[in-house]
Design a protein around this motif. Structure first.
Motif, PDB file in Angstrom:
ATOM      1  N   VAL A  32       0.850  -1.188   0.000  1.00 57.32           N
ATOM      2  CA  VAL A  32       0.000   0.000   0.000  1.00 57.32           C
ATOM      3  C   VAL A  32       0.889   1.242   0.000  1.00 57.32           C
ATOM      4  CG1 VAL A  32      -1.813   1.249   1.219  1.00 57.32           C
ATOM      5  CG2 VAL A  32      -1.762  -1.233   1.309  1.00 57.32           C
ATOM      6  N   GLU A  33       0.575   2.181  -0.880  1.00 59.64           N
ATOM      7  CA  GLU A  33       1.314   3.439  -0.953  1.00 59.64           C
ATOM      8  C   GLU A  33       0.337   4.602  -0.837  1.00 59.64           C
ATOM      9  OE1 GLU A  33       4.077   3.832  -4.156  1.00 59.64           O
ATOM     10  OE2 GLU A  33       4.585   1.694  -4.173  1.00 59.64           O
ATOM     11  N   PHE A  34       0.738   5.615  -0.080  1.00 61.03           N
ATOM     12  CA  PHE A  34      -0.099   6.809   0.068  1.00 61.03           C
ATOM     13  C   PHE A  34       0.762   7.962   0.571  1.00 61.03           C
ATOM     14  CE2 PHE A  34      -0.418   4.094   3.813  1.00 61.03           C
ATOM     15  CZ  PHE A  34      -0.107   4.965   4.853  1.00 61.03           C
ATOM     16  N   ASN A  35       0.255   9.169   0.406  1.00 58.62           N
ATOM     17  CA  ASN A  35       0.962  10.368   0.846  1.00 58.62           C
ATOM     18  C   ASN A  35       0.500  10.775   2.233  1.00 58.62           C
ATOM     19  OD1 ASN A  35       2.384  10.631  -1.584  1.00 58.62           O
ATOM     20  ND2 ASN A  35       0.743  11.793  -2.539  1.00 58.62           N
ATOM     21  N   VAL A  36       1.449  11.212   3.059  1.00 62.96           N
ATOM     22  CA  VAL A  36       1.125  11.736   4.387  1.00 62.96           C
ATOM     23  C   VAL A  36       1.805  13.090   4.548  1.00 62.96           C
ATOM     24  CG1 VAL A  36       0.848   9.470   5.449  1.00 62.96           C
ATOM     25  CG2 VAL A  36       3.096  10.535   5.430  1.00 62.96           C
ATOM     26  N   LYS A  37       1.204  13.926   5.385  1.00 61.33           N
ATOM     27  CA  LYS A  37       1.807  15.222   5.650  1.00 61.33           C
ATOM     28  C   LYS A  37       3.020  15.057   6.553  1.00 61.33           C
ATOM     29  CE  LYS A  37      -2.469  17.909   5.276  1.00 61.33           C
ATOM     30  NZ  LYS A  37      -3.415  18.815   5.987  1.00 61.33           N
ATOM     31  N   PRO A  38       4.077  15.867   6.346  1.00 68.08           N
ATOM     32  CA  PRO A  38       5.237  15.793   7.248  1.00 68.08           C
ATOM     33  C   PRO A  38       4.836  16.170   8.668  1.00 68.08           C
ATOM     34  CG  PRO A  38       5.704  17.166   5.308  1.00 68.08           C
ATOM     35  CD  PRO A  38       4.247  16.872   5.300  1.00 68.08           C
ATOM     36  N   ASP A  39       5.648  15.761   9.636  1.00 72.34           N
ATOM     37  CA  ASP A  39       5.345  16.106  11.017  1.00 72.34           C
ATOM     38  C   ASP A  39       5.444  17.617  11.218  1.00 72.34           C
ATOM     39  OD1 ASP A  39       8.198  16.767  11.953  1.00 72.34           O
ATOM     40  OD2 ASP A  39       8.416  14.738  11.149  1.00 72.34           O
ATOM     41  N   ALA A  40       4.926  18.080  12.346  1.00 70.14           N
ATOM     42  CA  ALA A  40       4.822  19.522  12.596  1.00 70.14           C
ATOM     43  C   ALA A  40       6.183  20.218  12.555  1.00 70.14           C
ATOM     44  CB  ALA A  40       4.147  19.755  13.950  1.00 70.14           C
ATOM     45  N   ALA A  41       7.216  19.574  13.123  1.00 68.37           N
ATOM     46  CA  ALA A  41       8.545  20.195  13.147  1.00 68.37           C
ATOM     47  C   ALA A  41       9.096  20.381  11.737  1.00 68.37           C
ATOM     48  CB  ALA A  41       9.492  19.333  13.985  1.00 68.37           C
TER      49      ALA A  41
ATOM     50  N   GLN B 111       7.313  20.597   8.949  1.00 71.38           N
ATOM     51  CA  GLN B 111       6.512  21.613   8.269  1.00 71.38           C
ATOM     52  C   GLN B 111       6.962  23.014   8.661  1.00 71.38           C
ATOM     53  OE1 GLN B 111       2.205  21.143   7.825  1.00 71.38           O
ATOM     54  NE2 GLN B 111       2.371  19.121   8.766  1.00 71.38           N
ATOM     55  N   GLU B 112       7.211  23.210   9.952  1.00 74.76           N
ATOM     56  CA  GLU B 112       7.625  24.527  10.421  1.00 74.76           C
ATOM     57  C   GLU B 112       8.989  24.907   9.847  1.00 74.76           C
ATOM     58  OE1 GLU B 112       6.990  28.049  12.174  1.00 74.76           O
ATOM     59  OE2 GLU B 112       5.583  26.379  12.140  1.00 74.76           O
ATOM     60  N   ALA B 113       9.915  23.940   9.809  1.00 77.80           N
ATOM     61  CA  ALA B 113      11.255  24.226   9.285  1.00 77.80           C
ATOM     62  C   ALA B 113      11.211  24.590   7.805  1.00 77.80           C
ATOM     63  CB  ALA B 113      12.161  23.011   9.511  1.00 77.80           C
ATOM     64  N   VAL B 114      10.378  23.901   7.043  1.00 77.34           N
ATOM     65  CA  VAL B 114      10.272  24.183   5.613  1.00 77.34           C
ATOM     66  C   VAL B 114       9.585  25.515   5.369  1.00 77.34           C
ATOM     67  CG1 VAL B 114       9.272  23.392   3.435  1.00 77.34           C
ATOM     68  CG2 VAL B 114      10.284  21.736   4.989  1.00 77.34           C
ATOM     69  N   LYS B 115       8.562  25.822   6.177  1.00 75.19           N
ATOM     70  CA  LYS B 115       7.842  27.096   6.000  1.00 75.19           C
ATOM     71  C   LYS B 115       8.746  28.294   6.284  1.00 75.19           C
ATOM     72  CE  LYS B 115       3.127  25.467   6.893  1.00 75.19           C
ATOM     73  NZ  LYS B 115       1.989  25.483   7.845  1.00 75.19           N
ATOM     74  N   ARG B 116       9.718  28.125   7.201  1.00 76.07           N
ATOM     75  CA  ARG B 116      10.642  29.224   7.495  1.00 76.07           C
ATOM     76  C   ARG B 116      11.474  29.579   6.268  1.00 76.07           C
ATOM     77  NH1 ARG B 116      12.281  26.350  12.307  1.00 76.07           N
ATOM     78  NH2 ARG B 116      10.948  26.906  14.068  1.00 76.07           N
ATOM     79  N   ARG B 117      11.676  28.588   5.408  1.00 76.30           N
ATOM     80  CA  ARG B 117      12.443  28.856   4.184  1.00 76.30           C
ATOM     81  C   ARG B 117      11.551  29.391   3.069  1.00 76.30           C
ATOM     82  NH1 ARG B 117      14.014  23.226   4.594  1.00 76.30           N
ATOM     83  NH2 ARG B 117      15.543  22.954   6.253  1.00 76.30           N
ATOM     84  N   GLY B 118      10.286  29.611   3.377  1.00 78.26           N
ATOM     85  CA  GLY B 118       9.388  30.171   2.394  1.00 78.26           C
ATOM     86  C   GLY B 118       8.877  29.177   1.372  1.00 78.26           C
TER      87      GLY B 118
ATOM     88  N   ILE C  53       6.502  25.417   0.574  1.00 79.63           N
ATOM     89  CA  ILE C  53       5.426  24.552   1.044  1.00 79.63           C
ATOM     90  C   ILE C  53       5.979  23.142   1.215  1.00 79.63           C
ATOM     91  CG2 ILE C  53       3.164  23.573   0.511  1.00 79.63           C
ATOM     92  CD1 ILE C  53       2.597  26.050  -1.150  1.00 79.63           C
ATOM     93  N   PRO C  54       5.833  22.546   2.401  1.00 79.80           N
ATOM     94  CA  PRO C  54       6.392  21.201   2.604  1.00 79.80           C
ATOM     95  C   PRO C  54       5.706  20.169   1.720  1.00 79.80           C
ATOM     96  CG  PRO C  54       5.008  21.832   4.449  1.00 79.80           C
ATOM     97  CD  PRO C  54       5.147  23.046   3.596  1.00 79.80           C
ATOM     98  N   PRO C  55       6.475  19.404   0.936  1.00 82.10           N
ATOM     99  CA  PRO C  55       5.866  18.380   0.081  1.00 82.10           C
ATOM    100  C   PRO C  55       5.396  17.190   0.908  1.00 82.10           C
ATOM    101  CG  PRO C  55       8.253  18.222  -0.045  1.00 82.10           C
ATOM    102  CD  PRO C  55       7.946  19.412   0.823  1.00 82.10           C
ATOM    103  N   PRO C  56       4.382  16.461   0.446  1.00 84.27           N
ATOM    104  CA  PRO C  56       3.935  15.271   1.185  1.00 84.27           C
ATOM    105  C   PRO C  56       4.982  14.164   1.142  1.00 84.27           C
ATOM    106  CG  PRO C  56       2.824  15.421  -0.934  1.00 84.27           C
ATOM    107  CD  PRO C  56       3.599  16.685  -0.776  1.00 84.27           C
TER     108      PRO C  56
END
Length: 420
Positions: free
Chosen positions: A285-294, A296-303, A305-308
């Motif tokens: 089974v394969e599926f996309n999940v959102k990255p963990d909160a930490a 996501q926050e680290a990627v958003k600081r770089r401007g 959008i965190p990829p799934p």
């Protein structure tokens, strides 16, 4: 062609998946028995080997053997036939492929280059005589004949997903059969392919079935072709019949159009929803999940959008008790059972860890059924021994927690309940 199903094996009777696994395992272990020249410094019956397969045969092996199980069979490396491969001249190679002109040409080229110490050729189904003669001329003319150590027809040309479920793995078979523009040659080739796959099933089971089908159309055509294959290869099946109680199963061949509603009906059971809304193939089974909160926050600081994150998980009801029990249950029941079982396992794990750390106090005494004495040490040893089994069960339940969450996300996103 629709996926055929078999009943579960009776006591003392080998299942189809077990028989196919035995055939593949024997194939992988047969390199040492057909060793090269005993005087050769590299012919010391080394257990190590390379497995080379095409995409079709990879789908056959995947549900049977994991990477660690392949390693236990001496397979140190497994590569696709059509990939770029480096020479490893001191290790034998096991080829497991379909007997096609393209595959045989690649094998002949490998033998000419002497990529490996020797080549053991195993074909998923019968290598027809014209192709075999052409391949023989090719390896003789290119000077690669000495590299070929053995050639075998395995007759395992089907995919066993579970103990009672197999597929012939024929793409677009229903489309070809119902295509009004399909010619006689295409139709004949499609029926030959299906009959050949069913013959592999019969040969692997080692029992001649009683064949039943409606008159006329594709089912009768496949039944006649299969009957002819069984007649042409009686020793292949009889050699296995001698080693087991004789039992003739019934093989019913039907046209998919006689029950067209089943493949287009959307059921609300756990397994059906996994197959409907997630990428599900060959027990993976394969599926996309959102990255963990930490993350996501680290990627958003770089401007950005965190990829799934793409998750890949294997589920096999033959080795997974939770999936075996709940695959046909309604989806809400599977969610409830997963939560209850995970809570129970976590509680037991906490009790065992508390007991082994010496801080369990009354809980540990209650769990052991004694307040002290010699019983404590034996109970402690039992608890420690049971911990790995408990952790393995917890790991499998957490896999299903992730899958259940992914299914729920897709159900909500697609508004699936409106279809029921």
């Amino acid at each position: 062609m629709a996926t055929p199903a078999l009943p579960g094996p009776k006591a003392g009777v080998s299942s189809l998946k077990t028989s196919q696994l035995a055939a593949v395992t024997h194939m992988l272990s047969s390199t040492s028995s057909s060793s090269d020249d005993a005087t050769s410094p590299t012919s010391s019956s080394s257990p190590w080997k390379i497995l080379i397969y095409d995409n079709h045969c990879r789908s056959i092996i995947s549900p049977l053997l994991s990477v660690s199980q392949l390693r236990s069979q001496g397979v140190t490396l497994h590569l696709l036939l059509h990939s770029e491969r480096e020479p490893i001249p001191d290790v034998p190679a096991v080829y497991f492929v379909q007997p096609t002109q393209e595959n045989l040409s690649i094998i002949a080229r490998d033998c000419q280059k002497q990529l490996y110490q020797c080549a053991h050729l195993h074909f998923a189904t019968r290598l027809e005589r014209p192709l075999m003669e052409e391949f023989a001329r090719l390896v003789v003319n290119t000077g690669g004949l000495d590299t070929i150590a053995s050639v075998h027809d395995q007759f395992v040309d089907f995919v066993c997903h579970e103990q009672g479920l197999f597929s012939l793995n024929v793409d677009q078979s229903y489309v070809v059969y119902n295509d009004p523009g399909a010619g006689e040659r295409e139709m004949e080739a499609a029926m030959d392919r299906i009959a050949g796959g069913l013959f592999s099933v019969v040969a692997t089971m080692g029992a001649v079935p009683v064949i039943r089908c409606p008159r006329g159309g594709a089912p009768e055509m496949v039944a006649r072709k299969l009957n002819r294959l069984i007649t042409e290869h009686p020793t292949l099946i009889r050699s296995k019949e001698r080693h087991q109680t004789y039992h003739r199963p019934v093989l019913v061949i039907m046209d998919r159009n006689m029950d067209l509603i089943t493949p287009i009906q959307h059921a609300s059971t756990y397994q059906a929803l996994i197959d409907d809304v997630l990428d599900h193939k060959a027990n993976r089974v394969e599926f996309n999940v959102k990255p963990d909160a930490a993350t996501q926050e680290a990627v958003k600081r770089r401007g950005r959008i965190p990829p799934p994150v793409r998750k890949k998980l294997d589920i096999d009801p033959d080795v997974d008790p939770f999936y075996s029990r709940h695959k046909f249950n309604p989806f809400p029941e599977a969610i409830e059972s997963n939560g209850a079982e995970l809570q129970d396992v976590t509680a037991k794990e906490g009790q065992i860890r508390s007991k082994t750390s010496g801080t369990g106090g009354a809980d540990a005494a209650a769990m052991s059924g004694t307040g002290g004495g010699g019983g404590d040490s034996s109970d402690l040893a039992t608890a420690v021994e049971s911990l790995p089994i408990l952790l393995d069960r917890k790991k499998k339940l957490e896999v299903h927690t992730s899958i259940l969450q992914a299914v729920m996300n897709e159900v909500a996103a697609r508004d699936v309940p409106q279809f029921y």
